[in-house]
Design a protein around this motif. Structure first.
Motif, PDB file in Angstrom:
ATOM      1  N   ALA A 262       8.567  -3.742   3.126  1.00 17.29           N
ATOM      2  CA  ALA A 262       7.339  -2.928   3.126  1.00 17.29           C
ATOM      3  C   ALA A 262       7.323  -1.982   4.333  1.00 17.29           C
ATOM      4  O   ALA A 262       6.870  -0.837   4.235  1.00 17.29           O
ATOM      5  N   LYS A 265       9.531   0.998   3.574  1.00 10.07           N
ATOM      6  CA  LYS A 265       8.865   1.927   2.651  1.00 10.07           C
ATOM      7  C   LYS A 265       7.769   2.711   3.365  1.00 10.07           C
ATOM      8  O   LYS A 265       7.617   3.918   3.151  1.00 10.07           O
ATOM      9  N   PHE A 322       0.501  -5.175   7.661  1.00  5.55           N
ATOM     10  CA  PHE A 322       1.131  -6.193   6.821  1.00  5.55           C
ATOM     11  C   PHE A 322       0.998  -7.526   7.546  1.00  5.55           C
ATOM     12  O   PHE A 322       1.440  -7.654   8.693  1.00  5.55           O
ATOM     13  N   PRO A 355       6.706  -5.374  -2.940  1.00  9.08           N
ATOM     14  CA  PRO A 355       5.710  -4.968  -1.961  1.00  9.08           C
ATOM     15  C   PRO A 355       5.236  -3.533  -2.172  1.00  9.08           C
ATOM     16  O   PRO A 355       5.961  -2.734  -2.780  1.00  9.08           O
TER      17      PRO A 355
END
Ligand code: AMP
Ligand code: MG
Length: 357
Positions: A262, A265, A322, A355
């Motif tokens: 994640a 990204k 996160f 994710p």
């Protein structure tokens, strides 16, 4: 309004400052003070105008009832219309301490304090500064968490000032609190005791004393049409930092891998991401911002620093957060309840879905 800040050390209690806080409360004013759970925003709980001021200062929805804080069992009898044996047993074991009980209320308790309900929430805190201030006021003190409504609860006087400076009469700085999550709430007003909010006093601890305890479905489920929380406050978005939070569920290894993905990204999307991690996992992440919420081997440390860490992300101006999850620890139920609310129930089940970008 100018907010007066005073420091009271629980080991060397400043009697003059305690008396002043008590006078402000007895006179209908607002005083924020430390308890063993989080900082509370106190007012005279039997004075409807004083209670109303709490809602105004916090921006709290008026249907979200307040908890009354007392220092002895004698103070409970005028507030509760019925005190079941179960409640006496719970009080004997867990009071003073981080347990709130819901009773049928007497006429003495104004509806402004109970959000219009015919029940009243009562707690006897153990923090010496809280107890001294309540005693000095001489009345039951309504005290929700001393944050602006929706924000993470305050575990330090600095957090209270971030949200309420200029909106309350006095802030008592008694240092960082010990537990860091709000009290466990148990409803003892019906036929069977029901946990409405998990906390430091766990379901197992309660059940070992009074037998089976039900858990309100809203404790674990996402509030909605089919899950209506019995504690009105549990239906609101809560504890939330400014950035969007995603909680990653799964084993620590799976979670770590999914958060790393994640992060990659987010980075390619030009987003500044933060990771809420633990001492054990911190070194694995390459993230613009990392905040360590304590150690997995010591869940109390995670409970204690969770709100401080959520607030710290705001100062770092991240776009997204996160977070690891903490389901496995004894305090996991309470920690996850707060974290999922902070995330608005945005979760990634690692191994099941990919994710978010
Ligand atoms: P706070 O003091 O900010 O931690 O919030 C108090 C919590 O206690 C909120 O979730 C309220 O909805 C809950 N509460 C207070 N009084 C009652 C009551 N009479 N019945 C059910 N929940 C209550
Ligand atoms: Mg609160």
């Amino acid at each position: 309004m100018i907010t007066k800040l005073v420091r009271i050390d629980e080991l060397h209690m400043d009697e003059a400052a305690i008396c002043e806080a008590g006078r402000v409360l007895a006179g209908g004013g607002l005083v924020a003070f430390p308890t063993e759970t989080v900082y509370g925003l106190g007012a005279n709980g039997l004075d409807s105008e004083a209670s109303s001021r709490i809602y105004e200062a916090k921006g709290r929805p008026s249907d979200n009832p307040l908890i009354l804080h007392i220092t002895s069992m004698e103070e409970l009898y005028p507030l509760a219309a019925e005190i079941p044996k179960t409640a006496l047993a719970l009080a004997e074991t867990f009071w003073p301490g981080p347990l709130t009980m819901i009773f049928k209320k007497t006429e003495l308790v104004p509806h402004e304090t109970t959000g219009g309900l015919d029940t009243v929430a009562v707690r006897m805190p153990s923090h010496p500064v809280a107890r001294a201030i309540i005693r000095a006021a001489g009345v039951p003190i309504a005290a929700p968490s001393a944050n602006a409504s929706g924000r993470p609860s305050p575990t330090k006087a600095l957090h209270v000032l971030e949200d309420l400076d200029g909106r309350v009469d006095m802030v008592v700085d008694g240092g960082t609190v010990g537990i860091g999550l709000e009290s466990t709430i148990i409803d003892v007003s019906g036929k069977k005791p029901v946990i409405l909010r998990p906390g430091y006093i766990t379901e197992e601890m309660l059940a070992s004393l009074i037998g089976t305890v039900e858990l309100d479905p809203a404790v674990t489920g996402r509030p909605g049409a089919d899950v209506r929380p019995r504690a009105p406050g549990m239906k609101y978005r809560h504890y939330a930092p400014k950035a969007e939070v995603t909680v990653f569920l799964g084993s620590p290894t799976e979670v770590c891998a999914a958060i790393e993905e994640a992060l990659r990204k987010a980075s390619s999307a030009g987003k500044r991401a933060g990771v809420l991690c633990t001492e054990e996992s911190e070194r694995f992440y390459e993230a613009p911002v990392k905040k360590c919420a304590g150690s997995r081997n010591e869940p109390e440390s995670v409970a204690r620093s969770l709100y401080d860490v959520l607030r710290a992300f705001d100062r770092e101006q991240v776009d997204c957060i996160f977070s690891e999850s903490f389901e496995e620890s004894p305090l996991g139920g309470a920690i996850m309840n707060r974290l999922l609310k902070a995330a608005g129930y945005r979760v990634v089940r690692c191994g099941e879905t990919s994710p978010p970008g």
